[in-house]
Design a protein around this motif. Structure first.
Motif, mmCIF file in Angstrom:
data_model
loop_
_atom_site.group_PDB
_atom_site.id
_atom_site.type_symbol
_atom_site.label_atom_id
_atom_site.label_comp_id
_atom_site.label_asym_id
_atom_site.label_seq_id
_atom_site.Cartn_x
_atom_site.Cartn_y
_atom_site.Cartn_z
ATOM 1 N N ASP A 69 0.829 -1.194 0.000
ATOM 2 C CA ASP A 69 0.000 0.000 0.000
ATOM 3 C C ASP A 69 0.869 1.251 0.000
ATOM 4 O O ASP A 69 2.081 1.180 0.172
ATOM 5 C CB ASP A 69 -0.926 -0.023 1.221
ATOM 6 N N THR A 70 0.231 2.391 -0.202
ATOM 7 C CA THR A 70 0.894 3.679 -0.139
ATOM 8 C C THR A 70 1.094 4.056 1.326
ATOM 9 O O THR A 70 0.213 3.800 2.140
ATOM 10 C CB THR A 70 0.009 4.739 -0.817
ATOM 11 N N HIS A 71 2.302 4.648 1.580
ATOM 12 C CA HIS A 71 2.551 5.057 2.966
ATOM 13 C C HIS A 71 3.182 6.423 3.022
ATOM 14 O O HIS A 71 3.860 6.836 2.082
ATOM 15 C CB HIS A 71 3.471 4.059 3.662
ATOM 16 N N GLU A 72 2.909 7.164 4.144
ATOM 17 C CA GLU A 72 3.592 8.427 4.403
ATOM 18 C C GLU A 72 4.409 8.239 5.680
ATOM 19 O O GLU A 72 4.424 7.142 6.253
ATOM 20 C CB GLU A 72 2.585 9.553 4.558
ATOM 21 N N PHE A 127 5.475 7.556 12.455
ATOM 22 C CA PHE A 127 4.246 6.825 12.144
ATOM 23 C C PHE A 127 3.702 7.215 10.787
ATOM 24 O O PHE A 127 4.079 8.241 10.196
ATOM 25 C CB PHE A 127 3.196 7.054 13.228
ATOM 26 N N CYS A 128 2.842 6.321 10.258
ATOM 27 C CA CYS A 128 2.151 6.598 8.994
ATOM 28 C C CYS A 128 0.727 6.939 9.365
ATOM 29 O O CYS A 128 0.103 6.217 10.132
ATOM 30 C CB CYS A 128 2.199 5.369 8.087
ATOM 31 N N ASN A 129 0.223 8.035 8.798
ATOM 32 C CA ASN A 129 -1.108 8.467 9.202
ATOM 33 C C ASN A 129 -2.145 8.284 8.116
ATOM 34 O O ASN A 129 -3.144 8.986 8.057
ATOM 35 C CB ASN A 129 -1.052 9.920 9.674
ATOM 36 N N MET A 130 -1.898 7.347 7.168
ATOM 37 C CA MET A 130 -2.951 7.000 6.207
ATOM 38 C C MET A 130 -4.042 6.333 7.043
ATOM 39 O O MET A 130 -3.749 5.712 8.062
ATOM 40 C CB MET A 130 -2.435 6.006 5.152
ATOM 41 N N ALA A 131 -5.304 6.436 6.534
ATOM 42 C CA ALA A 131 -6.444 5.965 7.325
ATOM 43 C C ALA A 131 -6.212 4.547 7.844
ATOM 44 O O ALA A 131 -6.050 3.606 7.043
ATOM 45 C CB ALA A 131 -7.712 6.021 6.490
ATOM 46 N N GLY A 132 -6.169 4.399 9.178
ATOM 47 C CA GLY A 132 -6.060 3.088 9.803
ATOM 48 C C GLY A 132 -4.654 2.553 9.947
ATOM 49 O O GLY A 132 -4.427 1.575 10.648
ATOM 50 N N HIS A 133 -3.643 3.159 9.225
ATOM 51 C CA HIS A 133 -2.313 2.567 9.205
ATOM 52 C C HIS A 133 -1.642 2.614 10.567
ATOM 53 O O HIS A 133 -0.985 1.656 10.950
ATOM 54 C CB HIS A 133 -1.433 3.260 8.148
ATOM 55 N N PHE A 134 -1.799 3.774 11.278
ATOM 56 C CA PHE A 134 -1.218 3.874 12.621
ATOM 57 C C PHE A 134 -1.824 2.815 13.527
ATOM 58 O O PHE A 134 -1.114 2.093 14.220
ATOM 59 C CB PHE A 134 -1.473 5.296 13.164
ATOM 60 N N GLY A 137 -0.562 -0.663 13.130
ATOM 61 C CA GLY A 137 0.768 -1.023 13.596
ATOM 62 C C GLY A 137 1.903 -0.240 12.973
ATOM 63 O O GLY A 137 3.068 -0.530 13.227
ATOM 64 N N MET A 138 1.607 0.789 12.204
ATOM 65 C CA MET A 138 2.687 1.511 11.561
ATOM 66 C C MET A 138 3.187 2.620 12.480
ATOM 67 O O MET A 138 2.853 3.796 12.344
ATOM 68 C CB MET A 138 2.239 2.072 10.209
ATOM 69 N N GLN A 139 4.049 2.235 13.395
ATOM 70 C CA GLN A 139 4.588 3.135 14.401
ATOM 71 C C GLN A 139 5.942 2.605 14.813
ATOM 72 O O GLN A 139 6.138 1.389 14.897
ATOM 73 C CB GLN A 139 3.643 3.192 15.618
#
Ligand SMILES: [Cu+2]
Lengths: 145, 782
Positions: A69-72, A127-134, A137-139
């Motif tokens: 997926d795309t991540h920031e 962290f990634c703040n795409m909808a739901g990503h944080f 577990g994206m931290q």
């Protein structure tokens, strides 16, 4: 004649590769300029940081998205717990505005992005703040001494 | 029908075909690429739509779970299965089911591209996790126990939060997959545009390059052929192994048919039967370089074509022998006419003096070898002058023609009858005995005795005939003729209507030759000779541009003697050389005086007649140079007139004479050919000789006004002269009509009684100063 041509071609290709490689590596060293390189790997749905503990000073952030997926990536000097928005799905970035050290925009899988920062000692959250990503577990954590 | 061979069109056509083929190839390639590239994009819109729909479905699923848990009658499983089926269809192709009943099922192709497939696989896993979690919620099972497959590490503990996070993840990846597909599409289109542009440019470049190369190749190949065909106005034929491969328009125009009628062996229908093998052989062997053949023109007349051959059998483009032909019919005809004219008497059609002498010389040479006897006879009509005077010229001419016919009938076929001019006829009889000659002379006299009807009167004539039998070897033709002449005078003396055989005593008896010779010598010493000058005028401006010096002999015993009388005698004994020197010196001195007095322009030329005998003597050049030097006259102010026979066909003597004249010409002396048109055999011979002027013989000039044939010959001679860069002067202009005819024929200069008689120098001076004002005017203008 033909042999000389192919030899010439080979030589020129080799020369091009050498020049290109030296330009790249030279550019990397120059850009780092003594800065600490921090490699951040993102993937669904995890962030790893290496090294996770660095000295304060100039930092080059190298963010690689492993997809799919795309991540920031957002880097904040963290408190104990990051505040969530009302939807309960994303971190409230506005609250963290004054502690945000870096914000790397979203990019598709395979993308590598760089950012140059000066980090003072402290504890940082990535962290990634795409909808739901944080929330999925994206931290990750970075400690600057 | 054979196709016309078109050496130029084929090159151009090939070039155009080459360019078109290149364009077609590139177009086909471009279209193929477009189809291939866009094929994958055909269902993109549907794919994007279905991908975007997944987000709505995921959110709806969460809502339905909540509603169902609250006891509402909803079927989240239905939504879940649609979502799962759509995710499967997006990834592997197949049918995405309809939702809400208002849209149709959508058939999707399998996803291509690594990134898209990874995202769609993740979507499928997330849908599966969402569905599993939803089912657990509905079933009241602990959601933490659900085994998640998409590597998510959910922080939330509440089932609803977990559902919402999973839904958000699903929405997110669905939208990103849709974006990736659209972006890939954009990229494909961008690539396509670039590829098309590059292909188009390449196609254009390759076509241009190809066109250029073809043009260069074709041009190089056709250059030689083009130079042969285009540069000339000639008749062009290309003969190959299978006949004519190409015929120029002018050939078609000549035969009055379309050129295609000449192709193959069609051309042979127009070629003279005798000439066909020569052409076939030329086509087969590529030679000789020159061929003359006859072609029938549209009016059915044979045209004589002189062809230059170029062997291009090895040239791939031509594959034949190129014939560049010129129509030389008129030229040949003119030459034939002039030759005939030169050797025949126009009035009677009999041989003239020149031809007679020629035949006599041949006969003499033959007789020396074979020992056969030959005889020369001269006949002078008695009483002709009276007939001419009383009945007029026409009657006289008629009479002469009839006499000619009777003489021709009377002699054997092998004998030659000639008219020497006036009423004098000559006969050359080969392989004869005394008796036969005498018999013939009698028969000739008998023929004349039969009355001839002319001018409404019966006229009977007599003749005096002189005969000489050639017995002693070593006699020349001139000697024989003059001996026959002596015999003829003897016959006249002894009463008319007689014949006499020549004997040496006769000459002594007559003795005139010797007398005249003696008197000539004395005359030279006593200064009985003088020069008269006849002016030569520019016919356009009427300026006097020159004068011909004419020798006069005022004998104390004979009175004024005609040059026609004494010059031949002087020529036989060498006195002509002394006379010639006298003329040269006198003329040069006179011309120098005129120039000094300012009576004549610098371009004024004084012309002097020079005989073959003079030229044949070594040192003629020196004589001329001395005369010029003594008088102080520049070479350019002197002109020398010679007769055609002097410079044509006299063997080694001709060469010597030519060389002398060429040397003088180089020094600046002008050269003219006298009596032009009366005695040469080929026009081509003049081309290699340095001539400044030709004098058109008075016989043509006097006929030019009324006789179409004479006018045509005069015009031809003038044109010929101009073509060779030579000035033409007309001799013997006697009437205004003749003058205007010659002016209209384009003749440059003129001379004759009408324009000025031969006159003594002092008289000419008057003539010159009379015209001087005009001369000076002319100079001022020029
Ligand atoms: Cu993320």
């Amino acid at each position: 004649m033909r042999q000389r041509f192919s030899l010439l071609g080979l030589l020129s290709v080799l020369a091009a590769i050498v020049v290109f490689a030296s330009a790249c590596s030279g550019g990397g060293q120059n850009a780092a300029g003594g800065a600490t390189v921090v490699r951040v790997n993102e993937r669904d749905f995890r962030i790893t940081v290496s090294p996770a503990r660095i000295h304060a000073g100039n930092v080059q952030l190298v963010v690689h998205n492993g997809g799919p997926d795309t991540h920031e990536l957002i880097l904040v000097r963290s408190r104990a717990r990051l505040p969530l928005r009302a939807d309960g799905l994303t971190v409230d970035e506005r609250v963290l505005e004054h502690v945000t050290a870096a914000s790397v925009d979203g990019a598709g899988p395979g993308a590598v992005r760089r950012d140059w920062l000066h980090l003072s000692p402290g504890r940082y959250e990535l962290f990634c703040n795409m909808a739901g990503h944080f929330m999925a577990g994206m931290q990750a954590e970075l400690v600057v001494e | 029908m054979r196709r016309q061979f078109q050496p130029f069109a084929s090159g151009g056509r090939r070039t155009i075909v080459g360019i078109l083929v290149t364009f077609a190839l590139f177009s086909a390639l471009s279209v193929t690429l477009s189809i291939w590239t866009t094929k994958g994009s055909q269902h993109r819109a549907a794919v994007v739509e279905v991908a975007a729909r997944q987000r709505t479905l995921a959110e709806r699923y969460v809502k339905e779970i909540l509603l169902a848990r609250a006891g509402a009658r909803v079927d989240p499983q239905q939504t879940a299965s649609v979502m799962a089926a759509s995710a499967g269809a997006l990834l592997n192709g197949g049918t995405a089911p309809a939702v809400w009943g208002d849209d149709d099922e959508t058939t999707l192709p399998a996803a291509s591209g690594t990134v898209v497939r990874r995202q769609l696989e993740q979507e499928r896993r997330l849908v599966s996790d969402l569905q599993a979690t939803g089912s657990s919620v509905l079933a009241g099972r602990p959601v933490a126990a659900v085994r998640l497959r998409a590597h998510e590490h959910l922080k939330a503990t509440s089932p609803i939060d977990r559902l919402r996070v999973l839904s958000a993840l699903t929405s997110n990846v669905s939208l990103n997959a849709a974006r990736t597909i659209a972006a890939a599409d954009d990229q494909n289109v961008n690539h396509l545009i670039i590829v098309q542009a590059v292909l188009g440019a390449l196609g254009l470049l390759v076509s241009l390059a190809l066109g250029w190369v073809l043009i260069v190749i074709t041009r190089r190949k056709t250059e030689h052929f083009r130079s042969l065909v285009i540069s000339s106005t000639d008749l062009v034929l290309v003969l190959g192994p299978d006949g004519c491969r190409y015929a120029g328009h002018s050939v078609g125009a000549l035969v009055g048919k379309d050129e295609s009628a000449l192709l193959g062996y069609g051309y042979e229908a127009f070629v003279h039967l005798d000439d066909r093998p020569a052409l076939r052989s030329a086509a087969a062997h590529g030679g000789p370089r020159e061929v003359v053949f006859r072609m029938r023109d549209q009016s059915g007349e044979w045209r004589r074509l002189e062809s230059h051959l170029t062997d291009l059998r090895q040239d791939r483009l031509v594959r034949g022998v190129v014939l560049n032909s010129r129509d030389i019919t008129e030229r040949v005809e003119l030459e034939r006419q002039l030759t005939h004219q030169a050797f025949h008497d126009t009035l009677t059609g009999l041989a003239n003096r020149a031809l007679f002498r020629d035949r006599l010389e041949h006969a003499l040479a033959h007789s020396e070898r074979s020992g056969q006897r030959l005889a020369v006879m001269l006949a002078d009509l008695d009483g002709f002058k009276q007939v001419n005077d009383s009945l007029g010229h026409d009657a006289g001419d008629q009479l002469l023609r009839e006499v000619g016919r009777r003489f021709s009938r009377t002699v054997r076929a092998s004998d030659t009858v000639a008219r020497f001019g006036g009423d004098e006829f000559a006969f050359l009889l080969e392989n004869v005995t005394n008796e036969e000659v005498i018999g013939l002379a009698r028969r000739l006299l008998d023929q004349l005795a039969l009355p001839i009807v002319t001018g409404g009167r019966d006229v009977a004539l007599g003749a005096s005939i002189g005969i000489v039998l050639h017995t002693a070897p070593g006699s020349t033709s001139e000697e024989l003729i003059s001996q026959a002449d002596v015999a003829m005078y003897a016959a006249k003396d002894s009463g008319r209507g007689r014949y006499e055989l020549y004997c040496p005593e006769m000459a002594k008896e007559v003795g005139e030759l010797l007398e005249i010779e003696q008197e000539l010598r004395l005359g030279l010493q006593r200064g009985e000779f003088s020069l008269h000058y006849q002016p030569e005028l520019d016919l356009e401006s009427e300026r006097i541009v020159g004068a011909e010096a004419l020798l006069r002999w005022q004998s104390p015993t004979r009175g004024l003697v005609s040059p026609a009388r004494f010059i031949p005698i002087a020529e036989t004994n060498g006195l002509i050389v002394a006379l010639g020197e006298f003329v040269l010196r006198q003329a040069c001195t006179q011309a120098a005086e005129w120039r000094k007095a300012g009576l004549v322009a610098d371009s004024f030329v004084t012309w002097v007649n020079v005989s073959a005998k003079q030229l044949d003597r070594h040192g003629f050049q020196t004589v001329v140079q001395q005369a010029l030097a003594e008088a102080g006259l520049p070479a350019g102010a002197l002109g020398i007139e010679v007769t055609e026979s002097t410079i044509i066909e006299r063997g080694a003597a001709t060469d010597h004479a030519r060389a002398e004249l060429a040397d003088l010409h180089r020094q600046g002396v002008h050269i003219a050919i006298d009596d032009f048109g009366t005695g040469f055999s080929s026009l081509g011979q003049l081309r290699h000789f340095p001539i400044d002027m030709i004098k058109v013989d008075y016989s043509f000039v006097q006929g030019a006004e009324h006789d179409a044939k004479d006018a045509a010959i005069t015009a031809n001679l003038v044109n010929l002269a101009h073509a060779l860069g030579i000035v033409a002067i007309a001799e013997g202009i006697e009437s205004p009509g003749q003058l205007s005819s010659l002016q209209s024929l384009g003749c440059d200069l003129g001379q004759g009684y009408l324009l000025g008689r031969p006159m003594p120098p002092d008289q000419l001076e008057g003539f010159l100063s009379q015209r001087r004002s005009r001369l000076v005017d002319g100079k001022a203008v020029a």
